[in-house]
Design an enzyme around this catalytic site. Sequence first.
Site, short mmCIF file in Angstrom:
data_model
loop_
_atom_site.label_atom_id
_atom_site.label_comp_id
_atom_site.label_asym_id
_atom_site.label_seq_id
_atom_site.Cartn_x
_atom_site.Cartn_y
_atom_site.Cartn_z
N LEU A 63 0.81 -1.22 0.00
CA LEU A 63 0.00 0.00 0.00
C LEU A 63 0.85 1.27 0.00
O LEU A 63 0.31 2.37 -0.13
CB LEU A 63 -0.96 -0.01 1.20
N ARG A 64 2.16 1.13 0.20
CA ARG A 64 3.16 2.20 0.02
C ARG A 64 3.12 3.32 1.05
O ARG A 64 4.06 4.11 1.10
CB ARG A 64 3.04 2.81 -1.39
N ASN A 94 7.40 -2.69 3.63
CA ASN A 94 8.52 -1.98 2.99
C ASN A 94 8.12 -0.55 2.64
O ASN A 94 8.11 -0.12 1.49
CB ASN A 94 9.03 -2.74 1.76
N HIS A 179 10.04 -13.46 1.96
CA HIS A 179 10.52 -13.22 0.59
C HIS A 179 11.81 -14.01 0.47
O HIS A 179 12.78 -13.74 1.17
CB HIS A 179 10.76 -11.72 0.40
N HIS A 232 5.01 -15.51 -2.79
CA HIS A 232 5.12 -15.55 -4.25
C HIS A 232 6.08 -16.62 -4.79
O HIS A 232 7.06 -16.32 -5.46
CB HIS A 232 5.48 -14.18 -4.81
N ASN A 278 9.57 -9.21 -9.00
CA ASN A 278 10.46 -10.07 -8.22
C ASN A 278 9.66 -10.91 -7.25
O ASN A 278 9.00 -10.37 -6.37
CB ASN A 278 11.47 -9.21 -7.45
N ASP A 305 0.47 -9.83 -4.71
CA ASP A 305 1.72 -9.05 -4.65
C ASP A 305 1.53 -7.73 -5.39
O ASP A 305 2.40 -7.28 -6.15
CB ASP A 305 2.91 -9.83 -5.20
N PHE A 323 11.07 -3.24 -9.43
CA PHE A 323 10.31 -4.48 -9.59
C PHE A 323 8.86 -4.26 -9.17
O PHE A 323 8.57 -3.54 -8.22
CB PHE A 323 10.89 -5.58 -8.72
N GLY A 324 7.93 -4.94 -9.85
CA GLY A 324 6.56 -4.99 -9.35
C GLY A 324 5.51 -4.58 -10.36
O GLY A 324 5.74 -3.75 -11.23
#
EC number: 3.5.2.3
Length: 427
Positions: A63-64, A94, A179, A232, A278, A305, A323-324
């Site tokens: 959700l950043r 993160n 991860h 993932h 990733n 993800d 990535f993403g």
Amino acid sequence: MAIILKNGKSFNKDGVIERTELKIENGFITAIGSKLHSEEADEVIDVQGKLISAGFIDLHVHLREPGGEAKETIATGTLAAAKGGFTTVAAMPNTRPVPDTKEQMEWLCKRIRETAYVHVLPYAAITVGQQGTELTDFAALKEAGAFAFTDDGVGVQSAGMMYEAMKRAAALDMAIVAHCEDNTLANRGVVHDGEFAHRYGLYGIPSVCESVHIARDVLLAEATGCHYHVCHISTKESVRVVRDAKRAGIRVTAEVTPHHLLLCDEDIPGPDANYKMNPPLRSKEDREALIEGLLDGTIDFIATDHAPHTEAEKQKGINAAPFGIVGLETAFPLLYTHLVETNILTLKQLIDLLTVKPAECFGLPLGKLAVGERADITIIDLETEEAIDPQTFVSRGKNTPFAGWKCKGWPVMTFVGGKLVWQKGRE
């Protein structure tokens, strides 16, 4: 307030689709039948033959917020979730700052209460700043509202650090969510170490980068009794390791993303950063092994993800771009169209993989469409076909490799705790 959803259909307890009407009162499902008395409701919503399902659960979402609001916020990300039929998401840590202290977790929980459209389960970091050098205070973070512990975005490189983390998590009956990436093997890679990487002269990420990490961790989980969850999963070797671990009675679970189920590196049209994620898209054989693992129960559930980025970031080129990809708004239509309509999964299997399965893995009282359960509900149109258009996303991220794909199975209404939080046409 009482709401009746009429003229719908749903799966009964025997897994058979039947005509369904459903009553919601005070945030809970209070009646389910083939014909309810509309006069007993304050509001009646005709769902016009569409499928009524328990709301979807996504236990892997970025959700950043805080720190990455140009990419996504709790508000925009959870509205995207609602649009995609998800009523519960778990937010990865993160962010900047990282939720690695009691105070930061309390702030995050408050922000979720203030702005989220759906239920949000906040992950706490395993290590301070996700730097892999010092463990966080697990007990304090659990007390502050942490759902589980993860350093997602990076792998915990030290076996000793992970061993101690698992011991602490096990003592608190909490999960370690991993991860899995060995940095000494990642080799500055940007795509899978396969034919595509070689053709374009790109650094590749080998499959063993993931599977070696998982093999290490399942043995640590066996030694500690910790619930260890693999994020993932992407390679056939990783599937084999998890399958063997489950047969040995180790407490391990695993998730897979829609993009790893539907795409492989052969499908990448060129050095397009919207295909950069990733773990990367792997080989055709890996994709087939993931589907097999999903069907035999080695892989427990599906998670998106969802990883939004700005357009400017993704335009930096495949080497420099982050990535993403995003996934909340497209997951069900993609999976329904390309796995259910192609007879790889049944509709019941797909819905279970997005509802009861993730709930069961983490002991959540969610994911069931039954009297007495919380009224977290999604209504799905299985007939209308539409093309995926990133410009219609409510997420701030438009980064998807699926633009233009034609899909059926679009959520049209989403209820959270009995409240209608999203309806198609009323954005």
